[in-house]
Design a protein around this motif. Structure first.
Motif, PDB file in Angstrom:
ATOM      1  N   THR A 189      32.381  42.319  41.239  1.00 17.23           N
ATOM      2  CA  THR A 189      31.136  41.998  40.544  1.00 17.23           C
ATOM      3  C   THR A 189      30.134  41.328  41.485  1.00 17.23           C
ATOM      4  N   ASP A 235      38.344  41.212  40.054  1.00 15.89           N
ATOM      5  CA  ASP A 235      37.094  41.648  39.433  1.00 15.89           C
ATOM      6  C   ASP A 235      35.904  40.827  39.898  1.00 15.89           C
ATOM      7  N   LEU A 272      25.639  37.769  37.044  1.00 18.81           N
ATOM      8  CA  LEU A 272      26.629  37.036  37.826  1.00 18.81           C
ATOM      9  C   LEU A 272      26.592  35.562  37.447  1.00 18.81           C
TER      10      LEU A 272
END
Length: 222
Positions: A9, A5, A175
């Motif tokens: 991302t 993931d 992020l």
């Protein structure tokens, strides 16, 4: 194999902000003499290794090149350099901005490079989105693509707590930027079979950069 993931991302984050990011940081190195000095030292060491071994100057790669400004700077220092980045949009911008240079998509976990292909590699603030437990894999990949005697230059922010960037430039993405301790990164460098040459710590400067910055130079044993 399903992609982790954090890679998905990270790619989505930089695809979204690529144009704004490139505009914001295009001329950043012009005001960063210490950063330019580290890159110049790296280039000198790569050339010195070529002289020592009697081999022609080997290729160098910036791993996590973004829009290509550091790759372009290394080219200006006389290196045969290419850029690799996870974000297709960043690669597209780098190719458009610096059409004479080679840019390709790739992950730090699976670089599109052969074993021992590089005379040098630069990871300029590109390890900062990898979870700590996955960093040994990244450093093993760096070691794989370096030739014996090859140089590695790392730059990263120093700290213990991650910085979360939410909706940069107004884009709906988020992020985590993971800061690292130089001692920990030095351990990972050595565990990957590389020899540490230099460790430089840059203190915070008011109005310039709020956190300490670290630069590590390492060499793959001949």
């Amino acid at each position: 194999m399903t992609e982790p993931d954090f890679l998905t991302t990270t790619r989505a984050f930089y695809d979204a902000i690529a144009v704004d990011y490139a505009d914001r940081f295009r001329d950043e190195l012009a005001g960063e003499p210490l950063s330019r000095a580290m890159l110049a030292a790296f280039a000198d060491l790569v050339r010195a290794e070529s002289v020592r071994t009697g081999r022609a100057d080997g290729p160098v790669a910036e791993l996590g090149c973004g829009p290509g400004r550091v790759t372009h700077h290394l080219h200006g220092l006389g290196l045969d350099v290419r850029g690799i980045d996870l974000s297709p949009r960043m690669v597209e911008l780098a190719r458009a901005t610096y059409p004479g240079l080679d840019f390709a998509e790739g992950s730090l976990f699976d670089l599109p490079l052969c074993d021992g292909e590089l005379a040098g590699a630069v990871a300029w603030y590109s390890i900062i989105h990898t979870p700590a437990e996955r960093l040994p894999e990244v450093f093993a990949e760096f070691a794989r693509v370096l030739a014996p005697g090859g140089l590695l230059l790392l730059a990263f922010q120093v700290g213990d707590e991650p910085l979360r960037i939410d909706q940069p430039f107004g884009h709906p993405v988020t992020l985590d930027f993971r800061r690292q301790q130089p001692d920990r990164i030095a351990e990972l460098v050595r565990a990957a079979g590389l020899r540490l040459i230099s460790r430089t710590l840059r203190e915070p400067e008011e109005g310039v950069q709020p956190t300490p910055q670290a630069y590590l130079l390492a060499r793959k044993p001949a």
